[in-house]
Design an enzyme around this catalytic site. Structure first.
Site, PDB file in Angstrom:
ATOM      1  N   ARG A  11       0.823  -1.201   0.000  1.00 29.89           N
ATOM      2  CA  ARG A  11       0.000   0.000   0.000  1.00 29.89           C
ATOM      3  C   ARG A  11       0.863   1.258   0.000  1.00 29.89           C
ATOM      4  O   ARG A  11       0.435   2.322  -0.406  1.00 29.89           O
ATOM      5  CB  ARG A  11      -0.928   0.011   1.232  1.00 29.89           C
ATOM      6  CG  ARG A  11      -1.874  -1.190   1.291  1.00 29.89           C
ATOM      7  CD  ARG A  11      -2.773  -1.122   2.497  1.00 29.89           C
ATOM      8  NE  ARG A  11      -3.548  -2.360   2.680  1.00 29.89           N
ATOM      9  CZ  ARG A  11      -4.580  -2.476   3.503  1.00 29.89           C
ATOM     10  NH1 ARG A  11      -4.977  -1.427   4.219  1.00 29.89           N
ATOM     11  NH2 ARG A  11      -5.237  -3.604   3.635  1.00 29.89           N
ATOM     12  N   GLU A  20     -10.915  -2.076  -5.133  1.00 28.09           N
ATOM     13  CA  GLU A  20     -11.473  -1.123  -4.166  1.00 28.09           C
ATOM     14  C   GLU A  20     -10.566   0.103  -4.104  1.00 28.09           C
ATOM     15  O   GLU A  20      -9.352   0.002  -4.296  1.00 28.09           O
ATOM     16  CB  GLU A  20     -11.551  -1.767  -2.775  1.00 28.09           C
ATOM     17  CG  GLU A  20     -12.280  -0.903  -1.750  1.00 28.09           C
ATOM     18  CD  GLU A  20     -12.227  -1.458  -0.329  1.00 28.09           C
ATOM     19  OE1 GLU A  20     -11.214  -2.045   0.048  1.00 28.09           O
ATOM     20  OE2 GLU A  20     -13.224  -1.281   0.405  1.00 28.09           O
TER      21      GLU A  20
HETATM   22  C1  LIG Z   1     -10.317  -2.421   6.793  1.00 26.70           C
HETATM   23  C2  LIG Z   1      -9.974  -2.978   8.169  1.00 26.70           C
HETATM   24  C3  LIG Z   1     -10.498  -4.397   8.319  1.00 26.70           C
HETATM   25  O1  LIG Z   1      -9.752  -5.276   7.495  1.00 26.70           O
HETATM   26  C4  LIG Z   1      -9.422  -6.434   8.238  1.00 26.70           C
HETATM   27  N1  LIG Z   1      -8.168  -6.986   7.682  1.00 26.70           N
HETATM   28  C5  LIG Z   1      -7.047  -6.285   7.398  1.00 26.70           C
HETATM   29  N2  LIG Z   1      -6.115  -7.127   6.899  1.00 26.70           N
HETATM   30  C6  LIG Z   1      -6.680  -8.359   6.865  1.00 26.70           C
HETATM   31  C7  LIG Z   1      -6.229  -9.644   6.466  1.00 26.70           C
HETATM   32  N3  LIG Z   1      -4.989  -9.814   5.983  1.00 26.70           N
HETATM   33  N4  LIG Z   1      -7.059 -10.704   6.584  1.00 26.70           N
HETATM   34  C8  LIG Z   1      -8.322 -10.520   7.072  1.00 26.70           C
HETATM   35  N5  LIG Z   1      -8.813  -9.328   7.476  1.00 26.70           N
HETATM   36  C9  LIG Z   1      -7.986  -8.274   7.368  1.00 26.70           C
HETATM   37  C10 LIG Z   1      -9.272  -5.938   9.667  1.00 26.70           C
HETATM   38  O2  LIG Z   1      -9.426  -7.001  10.562  1.00 26.70           O
HETATM   39  C11 LIG Z   1     -10.395  -4.946   9.747  1.00 26.70           C
HETATM   40  O3  LIG Z   1     -11.596  -5.660   9.994  1.00 26.70           O
END
Ligand SMILES: CC[C@H]1O[C@@H](n2cnc3c(N)ncnc32)[C@H](O)[C@@H]1O
Length: 484
Positions: free
Chosen positions: A101, A172
């Protein structure tokens, strides 16, 4: 190149493209755009995001999509197949890691190497640029539902080139929604231009016959963002995407928690986005909606977390959102295990199935909330057009500088930062401080009145302490942050 809200010419686009593909070695793998398009054309319809979203909209079904991403390619494929087969995910992500990112692909290389050594993911997502088009095609070919890149990347140009060349048919993000909540000091002009590139690339695929879906990031800072603020950003990004030739647009919204207001937000978002696109001459866009389950602080107790997930699923279904983004019982801790991620999807799908065919009927309250959200959103967007002298991109840059749109708790120094939200007595999110948001007197009075009702009920002054209490409330097991 001067900023304006005009479709890029081929010279402008291909001039930038040459330089972008050189920013990491895997850019070479997607140099031939014709070949990239040929591969994307080979993706079957059931794995095309735009087509599946349009079908769900027409059938009145709400689809479920998790977030998920790990460092190593084989592990990532295993994870996605598990969420598809055991969880029943209708749509799949690849959540991209934080180094990608920030375009720090060298750090990704280290993360991949270290993850191989220790046998677990040391990156918080999938490093799509480093895995390159071959790796990303392997991911697509391993799953049986459409694939989307989910991230938070101010400059996503190389990532976007690679994922679409790999047949991932959704991306997105946006020049505002992946800047203000994600970056501290990247100018809005810079990110609007960089996302015009990403949207123009989608336009080129569309013009070659490949439908690709674009999804502005609805929840923004994922705190308590007033619906009209997030709807305004979503519609502005949809309009700028349409100018670059994007046809399939999913506008998003992060759950606030009051059922009537959340349903109103989705209904207002769908119809007002359609309206603004039509009124600006974009008559062939297909607009769908995405509802993000509660994005704020979660309870650590997993049983309570499932309550939040089910509640968000029910609201998405009753609102008639086209898809819902799934949370997990590990939300309070961090990146979920695949099992916890799978449980979040199953809980969500169970709730969606039980509510299939049911949507919240229109009522006086719902009608009022839809009208309020649309009127507030209109005040912001029309002001951007005015100060941009008809050019929305210029209006957006000036508008943020003036606080016409102001996103609460945003890290960006380009955000005005004077607007403050708070919940009213029923948990609907209202404007506590308006900053420079150009609302009419009656809209301001409406917000003030709703907050005064709460103050009276709680026997306390309307003020910022309500905001603070609301920020922690859900994590403590309630919606409105009542005084303790
Ligand atoms: C936008 C933030 C959201 O994305 C989720 N998130 C970020 N990286 C991951 C990931 N690598 N696997 C699953 N969920 C993820 C985080 O838990 C939060 O709910």
């Amino acid at each position: 190149m001067e900023l304006n809200n005009k479709k890029w010419t081929d010279d402008e686009f291909y001039g930038v493209r040459k330089q972008i593909l050189n920013t990491w070695e895997t850019g070479k793998g997607v140099a031939d755009l014709e070949k990239n398009i040929e591969y994307a054309k080979s993706v079957p319809d059931h794995k095309n995001f735009a087509k599946k979203m349009e079908k769900a909209k027409n059938e009145g079904i709400t689809l479920a999509q998790p977030r998920a991403g790990v460092a190593l390619l084989d592990k990532h494929i295993e994870l996605l197949r598990y969420l598809q087969d055991d969880g029943g995910a209708d749509l799949l992500p690849s959540t991209i890691d934080a180094y990608t990112r920030l375009n720090r692909y060298d750090e990704c290389e280290v993360g991949i190497e270290e993850s191989r050594k220790v046998g677990r993911s040391l990156l918080n997502g999938f490093p799509g640029v480093n895995h390159g088009v071959e790796g990303c095609r392997r991911v697509l070919e391993a799953v049986n539902v459409p694939l989307e890149a989910r991230h938070g990347t101010p400059d996503a140009r190389l990532l976007t080139e690679i994922i679409h060349a790999a047949g991932w048919t959704s991306n997105e993000g946006g020049g505002i929604s992946y800047n203000i909540p994600y970056a501290k000091s990247v100018s809005i002009e810079r990110t609007i231009k960089d996302w015009q590139y990403c949207d123009r690339l989608v336009g080129i695929y569309e013009e070659a016959g490949v439908s690709i879906n674009r999804e502005p990031f609805g929840p923004l800072t994922g705190t308590i963002v007033p619906p009209s603020t997030s709807n305004a950003v979503a519609i502005v990004e949809a309009l700028m995407a349409a100018e670059q030739g994007v046809k399939s647009i999913t506008v998003g919204y992060g759950q606030c928690g009051n059922l009537i207001q959340d349903v109103a937000a989705i209904r207002a978002l769908q119809s007002q986005c359609d309206e603004y696109l039509r009124n600006n001459g974009y008559n062939d866009c297909v607009v769908t909606t995405v509802f993000h389950q509660w994005m704020g602080g979660f309870p650590a107790d997993e049983a309570k977390a499932f309550g939040v997930i089910s509640n968000g699923s029910a609201t998405a279904a009753l609102a008639g959102a086209t898809k819902v983004i799934v949370k997990t019982p590990h939300e309070a801790i961090g990146i979920p295990t695949k099992e916890a991620n799978c449980e979040g999807i199953k809980t969500t799908k169970m709730t969606l199935n039980l509510l299939q065919g049911q949507q919240l009927p229109m009522s006086e309250q719902l009608k009022t909330e839809i009208a309020i959200i649309k009127a507030e959103t209109k005040c912001m967007i029309d002001k951007l057009f005015e100060i941009g002298k008809g050019d929305l991109a210029i209006g957006a840059v000036k508008g943020f500088d003036m606080g016409v749109i102001d996103i609460p708790f945003a890290p960006s120094k380009y955000n005005f930062g004077k607007m403050m939200p708070a919940r009213d007595n029923n948990g609907a999110v209202r404007y506590l401080k308006f900053g420079n948001i150009p609302f009419t007197k009656e809209l301001k009075d409406y917000n003030v009145k709703k907050l005064e009702e709460r103050g009276k009920f709680e026997g306390r002054e309307v003020g910022f302490q309500m905001t603070v209490d609301d920020i922690f409330a859900v994590g403590k097991g309630r919606l409105v942050g009542r005084p303790e």
